[in-house]
Structures are given as C-alpha cells and as structure tokens.
Motif scaffolding. Sequence first.
Motif, PDB file in Angstrom:
ATOM      1  N   LYS A 291       0.829  -1.212   0.000  1.00  0.00           N
ATOM      2  CA  LYS A 291       0.000   0.000   0.000  1.00  0.00           C
ATOM      3  C   LYS A 291       0.862   1.260   0.000  1.00  0.00           C
ATOM      4  O   LYS A 291       0.518   2.251  -0.659  1.00  0.00           O
ATOM      5  CB  LYS A 291      -0.941  -0.001   1.203  1.00  0.00           C
ATOM      6  CG  LYS A 291      -2.114  -0.953   1.063  1.00  0.00           C
ATOM      7  CD  LYS A 291      -3.018  -0.915   2.275  1.00  0.00           C
ATOM      8  CE  LYS A 291      -4.190  -1.875   2.094  1.00  0.00           C
ATOM      9  NZ  LYS A 291      -5.069  -1.922   3.284  1.00  0.00           N
ATOM     10  N   LEU A 292       1.951   1.226   0.725  1.00  0.00           N
ATOM     11  CA  LEU A 292       2.841   2.390   0.755  1.00  0.00           C
ATOM     12  C   LEU A 292       3.396   2.681  -0.636  1.00  0.00           C
ATOM     13  O   LEU A 292       3.439   3.841  -1.076  1.00  0.00           O
ATOM     14  CB  LEU A 292       3.983   2.150   1.737  1.00  0.00           C
ATOM     15  CG  LEU A 292       3.589   1.974   3.209  1.00  0.00           C
ATOM     16  CD1 LEU A 292       4.789   1.544   4.028  1.00  0.00           C
ATOM     17  CD2 LEU A 292       2.982   3.263   3.761  1.00  0.00           C
ATOM     18  N   TRP A 293       3.784   1.649  -1.356  1.00  0.00           N
ATOM     19  CA  TRP A 293       4.362   1.843  -2.684  1.00  0.00           C
ATOM     20  C   TRP A 293       3.312   2.182  -3.724  1.00  0.00           C
ATOM     21  O   TRP A 293       3.588   2.914  -4.685  1.00  0.00           O
ATOM     22  CB  TRP A 293       5.168   0.602  -3.087  1.00  0.00           C
ATOM     23  CG  TRP A 293       6.299   0.355  -2.133  1.00  0.00           C
ATOM     24  CD1 TRP A 293       6.420  -0.669  -1.250  1.00  0.00           C
ATOM     25  CD2 TRP A 293       7.444   1.200  -1.928  1.00  0.00           C
ATOM     26  NE1 TRP A 293       7.566  -0.527  -0.501  1.00  0.00           N
ATOM     27  CE2 TRP A 293       8.214   0.606  -0.903  1.00  0.00           C
ATOM     28  CE3 TRP A 293       7.900   2.379  -2.510  1.00  0.00           C
ATOM     29  CZ2 TRP A 293       9.409   1.157  -0.455  1.00  0.00           C
ATOM     30  CZ3 TRP A 293       9.097   2.920  -2.055  1.00  0.00           C
ATOM     31  CH2 TRP A 293       9.837   2.320  -1.051  1.00  0.00           C
ATOM     32  N   ARG A 294       2.097   1.695  -3.531  1.00  0.00           N
ATOM     33  CA  ARG A 294       1.020   2.109  -4.437  1.00  0.00           C
ATOM     34  C   ARG A 294       0.703   3.591  -4.257  1.00  0.00           C
ATOM     35  O   ARG A 294       0.459   4.309  -5.230  1.00  0.00           O
ATOM     36  CB  ARG A 294      -0.234   1.256  -4.191  1.00  0.00           C
ATOM     37  CG  ARG A 294      -0.125  -0.130  -4.787  1.00  0.00           C
ATOM     38  CD  ARG A 294      -1.152  -1.077  -4.212  1.00  0.00           C
ATOM     39  NE  ARG A 294      -2.428  -1.006  -4.885  1.00  0.00           N
ATOM     40  CZ  ARG A 294      -3.439  -1.809  -4.613  1.00  0.00           C
ATOM     41  NH1 ARG A 294      -3.331  -2.734  -3.665  1.00  0.00           N
ATOM     42  NH2 ARG A 294      -4.585  -1.707  -5.265  1.00  0.00           N
ATOM     43  N   LEU A 295       0.713   4.037  -3.016  1.00  0.00           N
ATOM     44  CA  LEU A 295       0.514   5.467  -2.773  1.00  0.00           C
ATOM     45  C   LEU A 295       1.621   6.279  -3.436  1.00  0.00           C
ATOM     46  O   LEU A 295       1.371   7.344  -4.019  1.00  0.00           O
ATOM     47  CB  LEU A 295       0.478   5.754  -1.270  1.00  0.00           C
ATOM     48  CG  LEU A 295      -0.783   5.327  -0.520  1.00  0.00           C
ATOM     49  CD1 LEU A 295      -0.576   5.462   0.985  1.00  0.00           C
ATOM     50  CD2 LEU A 295      -1.993   6.149  -0.961  1.00  0.00           C
ATOM     51  N   ALA A 296       2.854   5.777  -3.370  1.00  0.00           N
ATOM     52  CA  ALA A 296       3.975   6.484  -3.991  1.00  0.00           C
ATOM     53  C   ALA A 296       3.861   6.507  -5.508  1.00  0.00           C
ATOM     54  O   ALA A 296       4.404   7.403  -6.154  1.00  0.00           O
ATOM     55  CB  ALA A 296       5.293   5.837  -3.577  1.00  0.00           C
ATOM     56  N   GLY A 297       3.155   5.513  -6.088  1.00  0.00           N
ATOM     57  CA  GLY A 297       2.918   5.523  -7.529  1.00  0.00           C
ATOM     58  C   GLY A 297       3.545   4.400  -8.319  1.00  0.00           C
ATOM     59  O   GLY A 297       3.577   4.438  -9.550  1.00  0.00           O
ATOM     60  N   VAL A 298       4.025   3.346  -7.646  1.00  0.00           N
ATOM     61  CA  VAL A 298       4.643   2.223  -8.348  1.00  0.00           C
ATOM     62  C   VAL A 298       3.581   1.462  -9.142  1.00  0.00           C
ATOM     63  O   VAL A 298       2.490   1.195  -8.639  1.00  0.00           O
ATOM     64  CB  VAL A 298       5.340   1.298  -7.330  1.00  0.00           C
ATOM     65  CG1 VAL A 298       5.746  -0.022  -7.961  1.00  0.00           C
ATOM     66  CG2 VAL A 298       6.558   2.004  -6.744  1.00  0.00           C
ATOM     67  N   ASP A 299       3.899   1.104 -10.383  1.00  0.00           N
ATOM     68  CA  ASP A 299       2.948   0.429 -11.279  1.00  0.00           C
ATOM     69  C   ASP A 299       3.038  -1.090 -11.212  1.00  0.00           C
ATOM     70  O   ASP A 299       2.065  -1.787 -11.491  1.00  0.00           O
ATOM     71  CB  ASP A 299       3.193   0.871 -12.730  1.00  0.00           C
ATOM     72  CG  ASP A 299       2.995   2.352 -12.926  1.00  0.00           C
ATOM     73  OD1 ASP A 299       1.837   2.792 -12.904  1.00  0.00           O
ATOM     74  OD2 ASP A 299       3.993   3.081 -13.100  1.00  0.00           O
ATOM     75  N   GLN A 300       4.210  -1.609 -10.900  1.00  0.00           N
ATOM     76  CA  GLN A 300       4.445  -3.048 -10.839  1.00  0.00           C
ATOM     77  C   GLN A 300       5.245  -3.335  -9.577  1.00  0.00           C
ATOM     78  O   GLN A 300       6.141  -2.568  -9.216  1.00  0.00           O
ATOM     79  CB  GLN A 300       5.252  -3.527 -12.050  1.00  0.00           C
ATOM     80  CG  GLN A 300       4.675  -3.120 -13.402  1.00  0.00           C
ATOM     81  CD  GLN A 300       5.641  -3.387 -14.549  1.00  0.00           C
ATOM     82  OE1 GLN A 300       6.752  -3.890 -14.350  1.00  0.00           O
ATOM     83  NE2 GLN A 300       5.222  -3.054 -15.763  1.00  0.00           N
ATOM     84  N   ILE A 301       4.936  -4.454  -8.900  1.00  0.00           N
ATOM     85  CA  ILE A 301       5.660  -4.768  -7.670  1.00  0.00           C
ATOM     86  C   ILE A 301       5.834  -6.271  -7.526  1.00  0.00           C
ATOM     87  O   ILE A 301       4.941  -7.051  -7.834  1.00  0.00           O
ATOM     88  CB  ILE A 301       4.955  -4.172  -6.433  1.00  0.00           C
ATOM     89  CG1 ILE A 301       5.827  -4.276  -5.199  1.00  0.00           C
ATOM     90  CG2 ILE A 301       3.585  -4.819  -6.214  1.00  0.00           C
ATOM     91  CD1 ILE A 301       5.346  -3.421  -4.033  1.00  0.00           C
ATOM     92  N   HIS A 302       7.014  -6.674  -7.079  1.00  0.00           N
ATOM     93  CA  HIS A 302       7.338  -8.094  -6.938  1.00  0.00           C
ATOM     94  C   HIS A 302       6.564  -8.733  -5.793  1.00  0.00           C
ATOM     95  O   HIS A 302       6.386  -8.133  -4.738  1.00  0.00           O
ATOM     96  CB  HIS A 302       8.837  -8.259  -6.701  1.00  0.00           C
ATOM     97  CG  HIS A 302       9.664  -8.120  -7.938  1.00  0.00           C
ATOM     98  ND1 HIS A 302      10.566  -9.065  -8.354  1.00  0.00           N
ATOM     99  CD2 HIS A 302       9.711  -7.139  -8.876  1.00  0.00           C
ATOM    100  CE1 HIS A 302      11.142  -8.678  -9.483  1.00  0.00           C
ATOM    101  NE2 HIS A 302      10.647  -7.494  -9.809  1.00  0.00           N
ATOM    102  N   LEU A 335       0.339  -3.942 -10.780  1.00  0.00           N
ATOM    103  CA  LEU A 335       0.537  -5.232 -11.440  1.00  0.00           C
ATOM    104  C   LEU A 335       1.481  -6.093 -10.610  1.00  0.00           C
ATOM    105  O   LEU A 335       2.651  -5.732 -10.433  1.00  0.00           O
ATOM    106  CB  LEU A 335       1.121  -5.006 -12.836  1.00  0.00           C
ATOM    107  CG  LEU A 335       1.276  -6.238 -13.740  1.00  0.00           C
ATOM    108  CD1 LEU A 335      -0.093  -6.752 -14.179  1.00  0.00           C
ATOM    109  CD2 LEU A 335       2.132  -5.899 -14.963  1.00  0.00           C
ATOM    110  N   PRO A 336       1.013  -7.245 -10.083  1.00  0.00           N
ATOM    111  CA  PRO A 336       1.912  -8.114  -9.329  1.00  0.00           C
ATOM    112  C   PRO A 336       2.914  -8.795 -10.255  1.00  0.00           C
ATOM    113  O   PRO A 336       2.568  -9.265 -11.337  1.00  0.00           O
ATOM    114  CB  PRO A 336       0.969  -9.134  -8.683  1.00  0.00           C
ATOM    115  CG  PRO A 336      -0.240  -9.141  -9.546  1.00  0.00           C
ATOM    116  CD  PRO A 336      -0.363  -7.769 -10.123  1.00  0.00           C
ATOM    117  N   VAL A 337       4.169  -8.841  -9.818  1.00  0.00           N
ATOM    118  CA  VAL A 337       5.249  -9.449 -10.596  1.00  0.00           C
ATOM    119  C   VAL A 337       5.613 -10.778  -9.940  1.00  0.00           C
ATOM    120  O   VAL A 337       6.176 -10.807  -8.848  1.00  0.00           O
ATOM    121  CB  VAL A 337       6.477  -8.521 -10.659  1.00  0.00           C
ATOM    122  CG1 VAL A 337       7.595  -9.183 -11.464  1.00  0.00           C
ATOM    123  CG2 VAL A 337       6.100  -7.175 -11.264  1.00  0.00           C
ATOM    124  N   VAL A 338       5.260 -11.860 -10.605  1.00  0.00           N
ATOM    125  CA  VAL A 338       5.523 -13.204 -10.093  1.00  0.00           C
ATOM    126  C   VAL A 338       6.866 -13.672 -10.647  1.00  0.00           C
ATOM    127  O   VAL A 338       7.050 -13.756 -11.864  1.00  0.00           O
ATOM    128  CB  VAL A 338       4.399 -14.173 -10.516  1.00  0.00           C
ATOM    129  CG1 VAL A 338       4.702 -15.589 -10.041  1.00  0.00           C
ATOM    130  CG2 VAL A 338       3.061 -13.698  -9.966  1.00  0.00           C
TER     131      VAL A 338
END
Length: 416
Positions: A291-302, A335-338
């Motif tokens: 949630k912290l990184w989504r607030l910051a604006g990250v589009d994809q996260i591992h 977008l989750p990065v698997v």
Amino acid sequence: MERVTADYYIETPYPLEKAAATLAGEQSSGTFVSVPGETEELKTRFAARVEAIEELDTVDRPSIPSEKLSFDSYRRAKVRVSWSIENFGYNLPTMVSTLQGNLYELTQFTGLKLMDIEVPDSFRSQYRGPAFGVEGCRKLTGAYDRPLIGTIIKPSVGLSPSDTADLVKVLVEAGIDFIKDDELLSSSANSPFAERVSAIMAVINEHAERTGKKIMYAFNVSDEMDQMMRNYDAVVEAGGTCAMISLNSVGLAGAKKICDLGQLAIHGHRNGWGMMNRHPLLGIEFPAYQKLWRLAGVDQIHVNGIANKFWESDDSVTRSMEACSKPLLGGYSVLPVVSSGQWGGQAFETYRRVPTVDLLYMAGGGIMAHPGGPSGGVKALQQAWLAAVGGQSLEEAAKAYPEFGASVEKFGGKLG
C-alpha cells in the motif's frame, strides 16, 4: 478528524492493554514518563488510540530474545491503533516513522509486526497512485487477456551493451512482452547506463517499427537522486516505456519523486524484502508494504512466486498476490510481478490459487536455459498459461505443446 489505522501482531510478557498503550503513546504524544506539556487537550487531539485488542495464544519463550526480559509466559495478540491525520498530514516518510519507527526497539515487545494499514479517502487528493497500473502496462505492451510474459537479463552483471542488445534481439523475436535489468546492475565498468539504454532501445524500436509491438524493458535507474533523474531522462529520450527502481534502496521519497514524473511505467523491485518480513514476529507484512508503494505511484511490484527458490511459502505468495488485486482508495491498480525460480510448470498452481491473468510472470533460467533456447522458453511459458487458464493439467499440456513438454523434461524435477 480523519484517522490512519494500523494493525499489528505483537508478543509481550506484559498485560496486553499496558503494552498496547505503550505502543500508542511512544508513537504519538507520549514518552517513558509524563512531561509537563502533555496536557489532556493535547492528548485528545494528537495521542494515538488503541482501537482493538484480540488476544491470541501464549508461549513460554520469546520470539525475539531480550537481555532485559525474563518471564514465564509471553502473550500474543492482534492490536489495532489509530492516529489523527493531523499528526503527520500527507507526509509518507513521517507516516512510516509513526507506524513503525522505534516500535521494534521497545523493551515491552518480544515480537512486533505491522500487518496492514488503512488511510482515509482524502489521500486520493494528495497521491495520484500508479500512473499506469495493470491496464496501462497492458496498453504499453499490447498484451491483453493473458499474463505478461517477462524475463531478466542473465548473467546479471558482466555483459557489454552490445552483448545485452544481442540477447534482447533474440527475446524480442521470440515474442516476449517484458525484459528487465537485474537489480544488481545499473551502471557497471563494462556496461555504462547510457550506452546500454542506447543499444537496447535500438533493437526494441526497430522491432516496434517493423511489427507494431513494442517490448517493455525496465532499465534499472536506481542511484543517487540526481543521477537517477538523469537515468530516467535517458530512457525517455531513447523511447523507452519503463524504469525499474529498487524500492528499499531508494526509499519512499525517492520512489515517489520518480513516479511523479509520470512518463514511464515504474517497476518496483523489493530486493531486501527478507530482512523486513522473514521473521514471523518482526517487520512488515506485504498487505501493508504494498500500500505504501502504491501510494507512492509504483505500477508493478514483486510478490515472489509459487514453488520459488527463496524462503517464502506458497501461502504467503498467494496473500501477496491477493493484496495487489484489492482496490486501494477505489483504484490505484498495481501489477503483481511473479518471479523467483519460475518456469511454466508453476503456472497451473499459480492460477489455481489466484485465478487471474492480471500479472507479470517472469522467468530467468526458465526461459534462458530452455532446451530450445530463449525462444523456446518464451513459447513454453505462453503455452503453460494458455493451458492453465484453459483448464488443462500440466501433464495434458506437456503432451499438447512441444516447447512446454521440453521444459517439463528440463525443469520438472524442480516443481514443488
């Protein structure tokens, strides 16, 4: 007044109400002793509130040993605490200092983990969230109604820009959607950042002009702030569509600065995650973290991967994927990065656990070490996901698709 809420998993030898009150006081207006300026009026406005305590089990040994504590039993509980938005406004770094900060050092706790957070709707007016998210990444890559298939440049460090471009050409011709720098590489002695960008984008742009499909390449722009901005600009000028940042290395403020530029999709790599999460009673859980990184604006996260090469369990990976799919403030798509030791064989269990194709499925060795080379590796992953979503078993898919069948023979012993 709006409030931010945090859920914790704690362990303490003290009465739960006393320990929770210590947590709330230490992270708002209080300290270890009463001070003259902490009036009732001040506490009413700024003190954190303990909203709920749910007692769980009791153990006879502390999860994290302490030289200052020696008790016969240690209580575990879920605790919910809230803070007025007035305490930190819309300052993410200060909010994190409030929700975590010195808590992990308090003597009263032999275990403490931040499990989740909730922020008020007013955050929407201050943080736009991911500029691209799931749909934006699909549009940039032209990959719809299926997972994006991606890989990592290997060897991680040591290839020259021209060597890397040659490998990218093979992958691009194979039909891959996404390629990224390894997090260990930004600018090395034999692969200066600007030269690598130029060489790779020449291949990607030529392919796009010829076929209409533009591969997304995530260049690792992570660096000191000024150089990171220059790296970002170099990617934009070369016609790139994505930049990668090592989230835990550049921090919230650095990540938000890059995300706010808004011209490139941001691939968030969480390297260092284990030091924040591996202990069951220390650190932060992924629902709060992402949630912290989504607030910051990250589009994809591992989010790691099923049957991965690391320590994380399949259940934990599942929870992380599910956390990414839950709307934040009514949207803020990510977008989750698997990834991590993936090949096509894990697609079936991944889809069974989380039946969605809104993900980026990445394989390094699973593509590069395929018996048919990288081209066969890309085809095998595409076939695996087509079969998994279509209801076929791994065994049926291995018989139906030659490239996937070859990957089963090569990697099958590594499944599970």
